[in-house]
Structures are given as structure tokens and as C-alpha cells.
Design an enzyme around this catalytic site. Structure first.
Site, PDB file in Angstrom:
ATOM      1  N   ASP A   1       3.540   8.672 -13.230  1.00 46.82           N
ATOM      2  CA  ASP A   1       3.748   7.504 -12.366  1.00 46.82           C
ATOM      3  C   ASP A   1       2.681   6.459 -12.627  1.00 46.82           C
ATOM      4  O   ASP A   1       2.948   5.269 -12.775  1.00 46.82           O
ATOM      5  CB  ASP A   1       3.667   7.901 -10.878  1.00 46.82           C
ATOM      6  CG  ASP A   1       4.953   8.551 -10.401  1.00 46.82           C
ATOM      7  OD1 ASP A   1       5.794   8.896 -11.254  1.00 46.82           O
ATOM      8  OD2 ASP A   1       5.108   8.732  -9.177  1.00 46.82           O
TER       9      ASP A   1
ATOM     10  N   ASP B   1       6.817  13.166  -4.586  1.00 46.91           N
ATOM     11  CA  ASP B   1       7.408  12.147  -5.446  1.00 46.91           C
ATOM     12  C   ASP B   1       8.882  11.990  -5.083  1.00 46.91           C
ATOM     13  O   ASP B   1       9.664  12.938  -5.214  1.00 46.91           O
ATOM     14  CB  ASP B   1       7.246  12.599  -6.904  1.00 46.91           C
ATOM     15  CG  ASP B   1       7.735  11.542  -7.873  1.00 46.91           C
ATOM     16  OD1 ASP B   1       7.500  10.358  -7.602  1.00 46.91           O
ATOM     17  OD2 ASP B   1       8.369  11.901  -8.873  1.00 46.91           O
TER      18      ASP B   1
ATOM     19  N   THR C   1       9.526   5.037  -6.175  1.00 44.59           N
ATOM     20  CA  THR C   1      10.852   5.590  -5.898  1.00 44.59           C
ATOM     21  C   THR C   1      11.092   5.759  -4.395  1.00 44.59           C
ATOM     22  O   THR C   1      12.184   5.483  -3.909  1.00 44.59           O
ATOM     23  CB  THR C   1      11.055   6.942  -6.613  1.00 44.59           C
ATOM     24  OG1 THR C   1       9.994   7.824  -6.283  1.00 44.59           O
ATOM     25  CG2 THR C   1      11.081   6.745  -8.117  1.00 44.59           C
ATOM     26  N   THR C   2      10.057   6.191  -3.677  1.00 45.28           N
ATOM     27  CA  THR C   2      10.220   6.350  -2.234  1.00 45.28           C
ATOM     28  C   THR C   2      10.449   4.992  -1.582  1.00 45.28           C
ATOM     29  O   THR C   2      11.333   4.833  -0.734  1.00 45.28           O
ATOM     30  CB  THR C   2       8.974   7.015  -1.623  1.00 45.28           C
ATOM     31  OG1 THR C   2       8.628   8.138  -2.419  1.00 45.28           O
ATOM     32  CG2 THR C   2       9.227   7.452  -0.204  1.00 45.28           C
TER      33      THR C   2
HETATM   34  P1  ADP Z   1       6.383   5.475  -3.926  1.00 45.16           P
HETATM   35  O1  ADP Z   1       7.241   6.630  -4.353  1.00 45.16           O
HETATM   36  O2  ADP Z   1       7.205   4.385  -3.341  1.00 45.16           O
HETATM   37  O3  ADP Z   1       5.451   5.022  -4.981  1.00 45.16           O
HETATM   38  P2  ADP Z   1       4.025   6.444  -2.610  1.00 45.16           P
HETATM   39  O4  ADP Z   1       3.961   7.682  -1.807  1.00 45.16           O
HETATM   40  O5  ADP Z   1       3.388   6.460  -3.948  1.00 45.16           O
HETATM   41  O6  ADP Z   1       5.535   6.040  -2.726  1.00 45.16           O
HETATM   42  O7  ADP Z   1       3.398   5.278  -1.732  1.00 45.16           O
HETATM   43  C1  ADP Z   1       3.298   3.976  -2.186  1.00 45.16           C
HETATM   44  C2  ADP Z   1       2.810   3.085  -1.069  1.00 45.16           C
HETATM   45  O8  ADP Z   1       1.499   3.466  -0.652  1.00 45.16           O
HETATM   46  C3  ADP Z   1       2.717   1.651  -1.521  1.00 45.16           C
HETATM   47  O9  ADP Z   1       3.281   0.811  -0.546  1.00 45.16           O
HETATM   48  C4  ADP Z   1       1.208   1.412  -1.641  1.00 45.16           C
HETATM   49  O10 ADP Z   1       0.850   0.072  -1.410  1.00 45.16           O
HETATM   50  C5  ADP Z   1       0.680   2.318  -0.565  1.00 45.16           C
HETATM   51  N1  ADP Z   1      -0.727   2.686  -0.799  1.00 45.16           N
HETATM   52  C6  ADP Z   1      -1.260   3.228  -1.900  1.00 45.16           C
HETATM   53  N2  ADP Z   1      -2.584   3.419  -1.760  1.00 45.16           N
HETATM   54  C7  ADP Z   1      -2.910   2.985  -0.529  1.00 45.16           C
HETATM   55  C8  ADP Z   1      -4.122   2.910   0.227  1.00 45.16           C
HETATM   56  N3  ADP Z   1      -5.274   3.323  -0.277  1.00 45.16           N
HETATM   57  N4  ADP Z   1      -4.061   2.416   1.470  1.00 45.16           N
HETATM   58  C9  ADP Z   1      -2.888   2.000   1.991  1.00 45.16           C
HETATM   59  N5  ADP Z   1      -1.714   2.048   1.336  1.00 45.16           N
HETATM   60  C10 ADP Z   1      -1.713   2.524   0.094  1.00 45.16           C
HETATM   61 MG    MG Z   2       3.812   5.985  -5.872  1.00 39.12          MG
END
Ligand code: ADP
Ligand code: MG
Length: 534
Positions: A386, A62, A95-96
Site C-alpha cells: 500500500d 486492509d 480501499t476502505t
Molecule cells: P484506507 O483503506 O482507506 O487507506 P486506512 O485504514 O489506511 O484506510 O485509513 C486511511 C485514513 O486514515 C485516511 O483518511 C488518512 O488520512 C487517515 N490517517 C492516516 N494517518 C493518520 C494520522 N496519523 N492521524 C489521523 N488520521 C490519519
Molecule cells: Mg490506507
């Protein structure tokens, strides 16, 4: 002509970076922060292990948790951490994304600076692009209503991404049920949803309870373990006789006097319990301690009592049961008593919890989060928070977008179109902004071990062909339709990320002088820079 004396306006030894040095130093620091969290993005992202000064560890992917736990000192780097915190407060997820976007905006700005484009031109272009991005994102988004449970479930699952294997769907269902339970129209009061962690069992043992769970046991095993038609008293003062503030000596010369003294104490405690009985309560939650003697009389009266209940739990109990928190037991009356259908002590994995079910306010729910070890439970809880925020953001704003890089590619396309309407150097800045937005799909591809150039080329071709939600299938390495594959996110994640990222990038670009103020630490050039290709 006399020789000009040098003029000092700052004390000697004040460290100061001016102009380009200041800018480069700040950009470098900001990029380093972004680089740190970059590998955690997406379902294939890695985790970080953070060890604090006393050896406690946190394992997480996270973004905001990582940055909060790291002890970041560089002033510009701290500004990037603020972006993550704002994103967390405003949306709860993404957040990332927000941090790597800020890093990429600065990286691209640096290239423009190299071409001797003035920072004011860059910031102007960025701010125009950011504004255009807001309206574009809203136009691209799809509508969603609270009745569309299928899509809402997908949103919850997308936010919990990859992390929790098979249990993911079950956890998402629990979250959705909680949200639907609490929602009044499209309004959701997050205060009605309580998350309670309990180590032990597996994450699939997590459950939704209609009511409140308190991580406490009754103070005395003579007390009943279950009460129906509960009448609940909430006390934030102690059920004890206050120890005197100063050391007091009580002179007792014969045994009868001692007995009288003890009798007096017992009488006061008995009186306290009698007040509770008179008010009609059969359950007491006390924020402070409960004396043994009081416990005895409470048990005798068939009352369940728990002590040292957290303040936040007391407040949740008040909201759920309609009870008023009372400070002095002598002031307790029937008016302050709350109600619940059942209060029951239940053993979960060898530890007791008190469940308060069928509360007066039916909207109070608790999600009991379970997991094998403390670190696992903590990370599941973060993921659930989240995901819960995503559901709330989706319901309240009523707009969602396709993830997996789809929305970013589409947004970049629109921004490039917008750039052609501009003239001069601002156009370059808007184009740089568009490129920066693509950092999300690029990083998703990289983290999945795919070739980002190939994937992005293919992805853009699909978008050019009108497939609006074409995104990256990180498992197969192919292009997929993120919408029909259920990778769906609330619009607010994206609008907020773009907003905060561009704001901080503009802020950092406008700085041309870093002066260590008196008493502050000197801003350091980032040390031991790894070779970076950010
Ligand atoms: P953040 O802290 O920004 O939420 P995450 O590690 O949760 O970071 O990643 C979010 C990203 O992962 C988003 O761009 C989302 O669209 C992408 N994502 C989530 N699930 C999938 C999936 N099944 N396939 C491809 N991308 C995904
Ligand atoms: Mg996320």
C-alpha cells in the site's frame, strides 16, 4: 367484454424485485458491505480476522483484503467490492475510504428517495458533484517533487499508519530508498521492486537489497556458496531426462546392457552440463528440476544451481541480469547469459536465500520483509505494498493532500458552495454528496472513540477560519494541522475514491428491477439485519 388473461413473460418462480423494493434491497446490501469495513479506517481502526473454509486465517485491516476474502454473494454488494478492487488496482491504497464513501452516498440517496426525489435527479446531482469534486481536489492539492524526500517519507508513513509501531519509520525509509533507487525522473517501474517475505526475526530486520533475492537454496552443498563476477543462465526447461510419456519397458538381459543404459543417461546429463559450461555460465537458475547426476557435474564444475525457481522470479532475474530465459539447454549460448557482481547463498533465520547482487540493471531492488510469524509478515507485506503504491502515485502525479479528514472537510465545503449555484432538486443531491464526503473524518473520530459531532463542528470552524489542512489528531482527540504533522496522502487516493464511489452509487441507484436470470441464484434480501444507523 371478455376477461383479460394474465400475461407471463418470465418463467414461474422467477424472483424479481421491482421499483422501490429493488432499490432498497440493493442499497441495504451496499450499506452492509461499507459497514463491515468501517471500523478498520484510520490509525485507530480495528483488524478483522477472516477464517476460510479450510481454517486458514487472515488478520488484516486492509479493506480490499477483507472484502476479497469474504464470500459476498449479493449482486449489489459485489459491486461495492469491485470499488475496493478498482481502488486497489489503480492506486493501491484507500480501499476502505472508497467503500465507505460509496456506502454513505447510497445512504444519503435513500433519504432523498424518501422525500420522493426521483433517482434520475439524484444520479444527475451526484454526477455533477463528482465531476466538480475532481477539479476541486486538484485545485486543493499541493505539488510535490521526487526531491522532496522529507514529504515523501511522511507519505509512506501515513499510509502505514499506526499499525506497525516503532518499525514504521524504518520500513517507510526502506520503501522510499527503493523508490528513489528505481525512479527515472518521475517514472517508476514497479516491476523493478521485488518484495520477498521471510518469516522469522522482527519487522525491524526488514532490509533493502540492491539486487534480487530468491527464496531457494543451491541444490547441492558441494557447490560454491558465493561467486563473484557471476555469469547467469536461466532455464525454464528441466535438467533431467524426460520420463517417457507412456509406460515403456526396457528389456535388459545382462548386466553389461544395464550399465550401457545407465551410461547413456549419464552421458546425456553430462552433455547438458557441458553446454552450460561452454556458454560460460557459473550460475544456473532452473524453473524445473535438476537431476542428481547433473547436480554432481554442476558442482564439479564449480557452478551454483537452484531448481524449481518461480516463473515470476525467473522473469525478474532476466530483467535484472540481462539474461534470456532459454527452454532447451542444448540451445544455450553465451548470448543468453546474464551478469551480476555477486551471487551468494545466505542463511537468514536458519533458512537459505540466494542473493543476486550488483546486477547488470542497477535498478532492480528487493525488499526483504521480515516478521515474527506468517500472519504478521503477510500483514506487513500488505501495508508495505500500500505504502509503496502511495509513494509511486505521489511521485508520478506530483500532487498530494493533507489527510486525517482535512481534505474531505475542505472538499465538502467547496461542494456546498457549488450547490448554491444550482437550482432545484439537484442542489439537494449535491448537498447530500457533500455530507457523504464527511464520512471519512466522522469515521476517523468514531474509531478513535471521539465524539464525531463535537469534532466535526470544531473541524469545520477551523476550515471556515481558513486552516485548509485542519484534521483530526486521533491520539489527543484535538484538531491538528495535518500537513505540519506529516499526515500526507497522494491526491490520487482521493480522486479515485470519489470517482469509483460515485460511479457505483449512480449505477446502483439507476437499477429499478432485479431479475434472477436463468441459472443464477436468487438475489436474497440481506438476512438478520442488525439495526443500523448508517
Ligand atoms: P484506507 O483503506 O482507506 O487507506 P486506512 O485504514 O489506511 O484506510 O485509513 C486511511 C485514513 O486514515 C485516511 O483518511 C488518512 O488520512 C487517515 N490517517 C492516516 N494517518 C493518520 C494520522 N496519523 N492521524 C489521523 N488520521 C490519519
Ligand atoms: Mg490506507
Amino acid at each position: 367484454m371478455s376477461q383479460q388473461q394474465p400475461i407471463y413473460i418470465l418463467p414461474e418462480n422467477t424472483q424479481r424485485y421491482l421499483g422501490k423494493d429493488a432499490q432498497r434491497n440493493n442499497i441495504m446490501a451496499a450499506k452492509l458491505v461499507a459497514e463491515t469495513v468501517r471500523t478498520t479506517l484510520g490509525p485507530k481502526g480495528m483488524d478483522k480476522m477472516i477464517v476460510d473454509s479450510i481454517g486458514d486465517i487472515t488478520v488484516t485491516n486492509d479493506g480490499v483484503t477483507i472484502l476479497k476474502e469474504m464470500q459476498i454473494e449479493h449482486p449489489a454488494a459485489k459491486m461495492i467490492v469491485e470499488v475496493a478492487k478498482t481502488q486497489d488496482e489503480q492506486v493501491g491504497d484507500g480501499t476502505t475510504t472508497a467503500v465507505i464513501l460509496a456506502g454513505e452516498l447510497l445512504k444519503n440517496a435513500e433519504k432523498l428517495l424518501d422525500q420522493n426525489i426521483h433517482p434520475t435527479v439524484i444520479t444527475k446531482g451526484y454526477s455533477m458533484a463528482s465531476e466538480h469534486a475532481q477539479t476541486t481536489l486538484k485545485k486543493l492539492a499541493e505539488n510535490i517533487s521526487i526531491n522532496d524526500k522529507e514529504t515523501l517519507l511522511k507519505i509512506a508513513i501515513t499510509s502505514m499508519i499506526g499499525k506497525h509501531g516503532a518499525a514504521k519509520e524504518k520500513l517507510a525509509k526502506i520503501l522510499l530508498e527503493a523508490v528513489l533507487e528505481v525512479a527515472e525522473g518521475s517514472k517508476i517501474n514497479m516491476d523493478n521492486i521485488k518484495l520477498e517475505k521471510k518469516v522469522g526475526g522482527g519487522m525491524e530486520d526488514s532490509e533493502l537489497v540492491h539486487g534480487i533475492i530468491i527464496d531457494k537454496e543451491r541444490v547441492n552443498s558441494e557447490m560454491p556458496s558465493r561467486i563473484e563476477y557471476a555469469k547467469i543462465a536461466l532455464l525454464d526447461g528441466a535438467l533431467e531426462i524426460k520420463a517417457p510419456e507412456t509406460e515403456t519397458k526396457v528389456q535388459i538381459s545382462d548386466p553389461a546392457q544395464l550399465q550401457a543404459f545407465l551410461d547413456q543417461e549419464e552421458k546425456i546429463l553430462k552433455f547438458m552440463v557441458q553446454k552450460i559450461i561452454d556458454a560460460g555460465a557459473n550460475v544456473v537458475f532452473c524453473q524445473k528440476g535438476i537431476d542428481d547426476v547433473a547436480q554432481y557435474y554442476l558442482a564439479k564444475a564449480g557452478i551454483i544451481a537452484a531448481r524449481r525457481v518461480k516463473k515470476s522470479d525467473m522473469e525478474k532475474l532476466a530483467r535484472a541480469t540481462g539474461a534470456k530465459i532459454v527452454n532447451k539447454v542444448s540451445e544455450l549460448t553465451a548470448i543468453e547469459i546474464g551478469t551480476a557482481g555477486i551471487v551468494e547463498e545466505i542463511k537468514v533465520n536458519d533458512e537459505e536465500l540466494i542473493y543476486i547482487k550488483d546486477c547488470k540493471n542497477p535498478k532492480a531492488v528487493t525488499i526483504l520483509v521480515r516478521g515474527g510469524t506468517e500472519h504478521v509478515v503477510d500483514e506487513i507485506e500488505r501495508a508495505m505494498v500500500d505504502s509503496l503504491s502511495c509513494l509511486i502515485a505521489a511521485v508520478q502525479i506530483g500532487k498530494v493532500v493533507g489527510g486525517a479528514g482535512a481534505i474531505e472537510i475542505e472538499l465538502a465545503r467547496e461542494l456546498r458552495k457549488f450547490a448554491t449555484s444550482l437550482s432545484g432538486r439537484e442542489q439537494l443531491a449535491v448537498l447530500s454528496f457533500a455530507d457523504a464526503v464527511e464520512v471519512v473524518p466522522r469515521t476517523l473520530a468514531e474509531n478513535a472513540g471521539l465524539d464525531p459531532i463535537d469534532i466535526l463542528t470544531e473541524l469545520k470552524a477551523k476550515h471556515d477560519a481558513g486552516i485548509k489542512w485542519a484534521g483530526i489528531d486521533v491520539l489527543s482527540g484535538k484538531i491538528m494541522d495535518s500537513w505540519s504533522n506529516g499526515v500526507i496522502e497522494p491526491l490520487k487516493i482521493k480522486t479515485q475514491a470519489v470517482k469509483s464511489a460515485s460511479e457505483v452509487a449512480e449505477l446502483i441507484l439507476r437499477i429499478d428491477d432485479v431479475i434472477a436470470g436463468s441459472g443464477s441464484r436468487q438475489p436474497q434480501m440481506p438476512q438478520g439485519m442488525p439495526s443500523m444507523d448508517m
